[in-house]
Design a protein around this motif. Structure first.
Motif, short mmCIF file in Angstrom:
data_model
loop_
_atom_site.label_atom_id
_atom_site.label_comp_id
_atom_site.label_asym_id
_atom_site.label_seq_id
_atom_site.Cartn_x
_atom_site.Cartn_y
_atom_site.Cartn_z
N GLU A 210 0.81 -1.21 0.00
CA GLU A 210 0.00 0.00 0.00
C GLU A 210 0.85 1.26 0.00
OE1 GLU A 210 -3.79 0.35 1.39
OE2 GLU A 210 -3.88 -1.28 -0.06
N GLY A 211 2.13 1.13 0.35
CA GLY A 211 2.95 2.33 0.51
C GLY A 211 2.73 2.92 1.89
N GLU A 212 3.43 4.01 2.19
CA GLU A 212 3.29 4.64 3.49
C GLU A 212 3.36 6.16 3.32
OE1 GLU A 212 8.00 3.79 4.55
OE2 GLU A 212 6.41 3.00 5.82
N PRO A 213 2.80 6.90 4.26
CA PRO A 213 2.82 8.37 4.13
C PRO A 213 4.23 8.93 4.30
CG PRO A 213 1.89 7.70 6.25
CD PRO A 213 2.07 6.45 5.45
N HIS A 214 4.48 10.05 3.63
CA HIS A 214 5.77 10.73 3.70
C HIS A 214 5.55 12.21 3.99
CE1 HIS A 214 8.14 7.36 2.01
NE2 HIS A 214 7.08 7.16 1.25
N CYS B 194 2.99 21.51 8.39
CA CYS B 194 3.47 20.29 7.76
C CYS B 194 2.52 19.87 6.66
CB CYS B 194 3.69 19.16 8.77
SG CYS B 194 2.17 18.51 9.50
N VAL B 195 3.05 19.14 5.69
CA VAL B 195 2.26 18.56 4.61
C VAL B 195 2.69 17.10 4.46
CG1 VAL B 195 1.70 18.63 2.16
CG2 VAL B 195 2.05 20.76 3.40
N ILE B 196 1.72 16.20 4.40
CA ILE B 196 2.00 14.77 4.32
C ILE B 196 1.43 14.21 3.02
CG2 ILE B 196 1.63 12.51 5.41
CD1 ILE B 196 1.28 14.02 8.07
N LEU B 197 2.28 13.49 2.28
CA LEU B 197 1.83 12.78 1.09
C LEU B 197 1.34 11.41 1.54
CD1 LEU B 197 1.56 12.53 -2.01
CD2 LEU B 197 3.92 11.68 -2.05
N GLU B 198 0.02 11.19 1.47
CA GLU B 198 -0.56 9.94 1.93
C GLU B 198 -0.29 8.82 0.93
OE1 GLU B 198 -1.57 9.84 4.84
OE2 GLU B 198 -2.24 11.85 5.38
N ASP B 199 -0.50 7.57 1.38
CA ASP B 199 -0.26 6.43 0.49
C ASP B 199 -1.23 6.37 -0.68
OD1 ASP B 199 -2.54 5.64 1.78
OD2 ASP B 199 -1.59 4.07 2.96
N SER C 297 -2.24 15.78 2.78
CA SER C 297 -2.85 16.25 4.02
C SER C 297 -2.08 17.49 4.46
CB SER C 297 -2.79 15.18 5.11
OG SER C 297 -3.55 14.04 4.74
N VAL C 298 -2.77 18.63 4.55
CA VAL C 298 -2.11 19.91 4.79
C VAL C 298 -2.51 20.44 6.16
CG1 VAL C 298 -1.76 22.25 3.93
CG2 VAL C 298 -2.17 20.38 2.31
N PHE C 299 -1.51 20.84 6.95
CA PHE C 299 -1.73 21.41 8.28
C PHE C 299 -1.10 22.79 8.31
CE2 PHE C 299 -1.78 16.85 8.55
CZ PHE C 299 -2.86 16.56 9.38
N TYR C 300 -1.89 23.78 8.75
CA TYR C 300 -1.48 25.17 8.64
C TYR C 300 -1.04 25.74 9.98
CZ TYR C 300 -4.29 24.64 4.41
OH TYR C 300 -4.81 24.19 3.23
#
Length: 229
Positions: free
Chosen positions: A105-109, A149-154, A159-162
């Motif tokens: 599935e991959g993992e978030p980065h 932070c910004v997370i690249l989901e699988d 996902s963006v946090f301000y």
């Protein structure tokens, strides 16, 4: 050269084969719907690579027996059963093993931390800067200093946090007109952001400055505007 238009439109099959195509198509359509229903419901944007492969495989298996008379419907249905069984087995492995989940599935980065790009953590060739910045601009982001932070989901989604308005810091501008002003030469002293990683430094007028994080030499004047939604 004379074109045989009858063969182009009707091939060499008898007219009765049209009825067979209708029956074959209905059978494969129902089989595809049932198989995907058994596989589970999920939005298209949330599909993993493994699930996309499953859908492509089912599409290929469903298409051939619809109009090829030498491909039996039962052969295609066998493919459906095997694919669905393999999918169920993979889901079971993912549920029981974190390693299997990461592999299939991959993992978030993390893409951004504290307003700076995570160059060392970003997966290679996962996301081009133009595509990445365009997705952020679509969420009313003007510069990286607005982002905690910004997370690249699988699934490939961001996902963006301000930062709150009070916490916004100077950062790399990502609006096209401002980002294109990047230069290797610092003409005026001020606060600049690395055009490659977003690292911010107070720089004096100088011909060449190397970023101490990503070792590149292009800089843009940092901005610290608050986010407007």
């Amino acid at each position: 050269m004379e074109i045989d238009w009858f063969r182009v439109f009707f091939s060499d099959q008898p007219y009765s084969f049209f009825i067979e195509i209708v029956i074959r198509t209905l059978i494969m359509f129902v089989a595809a719907v049932v198989t995907l229903r058994l596989a589970g419901k999920r939005e298209v944007q949330q599909l993993s690579i493994f699930e996309m492969v499953m859908i492509v495989t089912l599409g290929s298996a469903a298409g051939d027996p619809m109009f090829y008379d030498d491909v039996g419907v039962l052969h295609a249905l066998t493919v459906f059963v095997v694919v669905l069984s393999a999918y169920r087995l993979m889901i079971l492995l993912i549920a029981r093993s974190d390693k299997a989940e990461a592999l299939l599935e991959g993992e978030p980065h993390y893409i951004i931390r504290d307003g700076k790009l995570c160059i060392k953590e970003m997966p290679n060739d996962e996301l081009g800067s133009d595509e990445f910045f365009s997705q952020l601009r679509a969420q009313s982001v003007e510069h990286l200093g607005q982002l905690r932070c910004v997370i690249l989901e699988d699934t490939g989604r961001l996902s963006v946090f301000y930062y709150s308005d009070e916490e916004v810091k100077p950062g790399l501008p990502i609006l096209p007109d401002e980002y294109r002003k990047k230069s290797r030469t610092i003409e005026d002293s001020g606060l600049y952001a690395c055009a490659h990683c977003g690292n911010t430094l107070q720089l004096e007028s100088v011909a060449r400055v190397v970023c101490d994080i990503c070792k590149t030499e292009e800089w843009v004047k940092a901005i610290n505007r608050r986010r407007i939604t």
